[in-house]
Design a protein around this motif. Sequence first.
Motif, PDB file in Angstrom:
ATOM      1  N   UNK A   1       0.837  -1.197  -0.013  1.00  0.00           N
ATOM      2  CA  UNK A   1      -0.030   0.050   0.077  1.00  0.00           C
ATOM      3  C   UNK A   1       0.791   1.283  -0.066  1.00  0.00           C
ATOM      4  N   UNK A   2       0.215   2.255   0.437  1.00  0.00           N
ATOM      5  CA  UNK A   2       0.969   3.507   0.587  1.00  0.00           C
ATOM      6  C   UNK A   2       1.473   4.005   1.613  1.00  0.00           C
ATOM      7  N   UNK A   3       2.849   4.470   1.817  1.00  0.00           N
ATOM      8  CA  UNK A   3       3.337   4.994   2.888  1.00  0.00           C
ATOM      9  C   UNK A   3       3.736   6.523   2.944  1.00  0.00           C
ATOM     10  N   UNK A   4       3.453   6.958   3.988  1.00  0.00           N
ATOM     11  CA  UNK A   4       3.651   8.472   4.277  1.00  0.00           C
ATOM     12  C   UNK A   4       4.572   8.924   5.302  1.00  0.00           C
ATOM     13  N   UNK A   5       5.454   8.031   5.521  1.00  0.00           N
ATOM     14  CA  UNK A   5       6.404   8.050   6.612  1.00  0.00           C
ATOM     15  C   UNK A   5       7.583   9.077   6.559  1.00  0.00           C
ATOM     16  N   UNK A   6       8.034   9.484   7.635  1.00  0.00           N
ATOM     17  CA  UNK A   6       9.085  10.488   7.445  1.00  0.00           C
ATOM     18  C   UNK A   6      10.468  10.053   6.507  1.00  0.00           C
TER      19      UNK A   6
END
Length: 119
Positions: free
Chosen positions: A86-91
């Motif tokens: 899926x989609x990762x938004x992490x730093x």
Amino acid sequence: MKFENTGLENVKADLTRLDEVMLDHGLVREGQWDYERVTYDRKFELKEGVFYLRVFGYAAEGDVGAHKALIQIMTPLLGKHYYPHGVEYGEGESFPKSLVSQCEKILTDIKAEVEKFSN
């Protein structure tokens, strides 16, 4: 990656008009809604990978399913898609600077248009 301080998180807008503005900028809602929430996505396919600009919102008043809702826009995100997870938004994610700039311009343009009819 969060796009903070865009001003969009202070905006409430009519769902139907918001759908039109988002679509004009390549963000689609499609089936990504329930009776209280909406998600608008724009997909970017680059050599570095597949990325999604996402703008979330929730019904401050009304019902999304009835197409009569006042949507409170939330902080937009940019994420990278990893198959099959899926989609990762992490730093820890890295995003191409040109993509970040393009997304910032899209969000600025959306804000200018939405402010014309928002509450």
